[in-house]
Design an enzyme around this catalytic site. Sequence first.
Site, PDB file in Angstrom:
ATOM      1  N   LYS A 180       0.844  -1.194   0.000  1.00  0.00           N
ATOM      2  CA  LYS A 180       0.000   0.000   0.000  1.00  0.00           C
ATOM      3  C   LYS A 180       0.878   1.242   0.000  1.00  0.00           C
ATOM      4  CE  LYS A 180      -1.950  -1.418   3.751  1.00  0.00           C
ATOM      5  NZ  LYS A 180      -2.815  -1.686   4.925  1.00  0.00           N
ATOM      6  N   THR A 213      -8.572   9.611   8.250  1.00  0.00           N
ATOM      7  CA  THR A 213      -8.306   8.343   7.564  1.00  0.00           C
ATOM      8  C   THR A 213      -8.090   7.187   8.532  1.00  0.00           C
ATOM      9  OG1 THR A 213      -5.944   8.908   7.480  1.00  0.00           O
ATOM     10  CG2 THR A 213      -7.283   9.489   5.555  1.00  0.00           C
ATOM     11  N   GLY A 215      -8.415   3.881  10.347  1.00  0.00           N
ATOM     12  CA  GLY A 215      -9.042   2.624   9.985  1.00  0.00           C
ATOM     13  C   GLY A 215      -8.880   2.214   8.537  1.00  0.00           C
ATOM     14  N   THR A 216      -8.090   2.967   7.776  1.00  0.00           N
ATOM     15  CA  THR A 216      -7.951   2.675   6.346  1.00  0.00           C
ATOM     16  C   THR A 216      -7.435   1.260   6.095  1.00  0.00           C
ATOM     17  OG1 THR A 216      -7.416   5.005   6.005  1.00  0.00           O
ATOM     18  CG2 THR A 216      -6.957   3.508   4.189  1.00  0.00           C
ATOM     19  N   GLY A 217      -6.372   0.854   6.801  1.00  0.00           N
ATOM     20  CA  GLY A 217      -5.774  -0.453   6.558  1.00  0.00           C
ATOM     21  C   GLY A 217      -6.692  -1.598   6.938  1.00  0.00           C
ATOM     22  N   CYS A 218      -7.341  -1.477   8.095  1.00  0.00           N
ATOM     23  CA  CYS A 218      -8.296  -2.514   8.527  1.00  0.00           C
ATOM     24  C   CYS A 218      -9.419  -2.646   7.508  1.00  0.00           C
ATOM     25  CB  CYS A 218      -8.892  -2.161   9.885  1.00  0.00           C
ATOM     26  SG  CYS A 218      -7.696  -1.897  11.204  1.00  0.00           S
TER      27      CYS A 218
END
Length: 270
Positions: A180, A213, A215-218
């Site tokens: 990412k 932003t 919580g983007t990865g979860c």
Amino acid sequence: MSAGDSGRPPLVLTVAGSDSGGGAGIQADLKTMLALGVHGMSVLTAVTAQNSRGVQGVWELPVEAVRAQYRSVVDDIGVQAVKTGMLATAPLVETVAQLLADTGAPVVVDPLGVSKHGDPLLAASALDAVRTELLPRATVATPNLDEVTQLTGVRVAREDDMRAAAEAVLAYGPAWALIKGGHLSTGGEAVDLLTDGEEEHWFRAPRLDNRHTHGTGCTLASAVASGLAKGRTVPEAVREAKEYVTGAIGAGFALGGGIGPVDHGWRFRD
């Protein structure tokens, strides 16, 4: 979406920590799964005291509690994809890796190292277990650039470096690596690279001017798992997940006095 003979939605299990502020962790995972039309189930690995300003406390659950939750769900209900997030300690990583070994469903591993606020979510002593026990179980590993460096030592300064990052992650055994590139400071696009070492898929979206932003990865990892549970190929699942997360980032909203969450329900709002 394929609901199967029973008419039920596909089944996805998240193995992760709780975010009391509701923006990341188990809460983000279940919201994402609901938004994408799958049935979300959960194995709680840790409880955090967490808000828009950071993580004020972390309490890991005992290994026995994690194992019992997992077996309870998988042995009775079954699962069509699993997503892992915050595992915190080496014993938890090792336990979850052992549970995944005989589950027979695609696994999305989000190797969570630090929170959006810079708070550590993985003990340094657990890194070797992630590399040697967990990543080999992954259908897709989804590290951000900081997590790539933490796991492999590879530093990504520009887009071309993402290939070396992916090679270093794949060396630990996941079938696919999704690197990412959202933390890259160059360019007007958020660029991600998905590869299995042979195929390459680049996913690009506008870099949105929104600081909220959390919580983007979860959210991305849960969206990928949801797609895999629906029978999508890995590239299809990642493409759809990227579209969903981009919309969620664009709709992210202020919450408390710090960094607010992405909006998991953005598609439902006017």
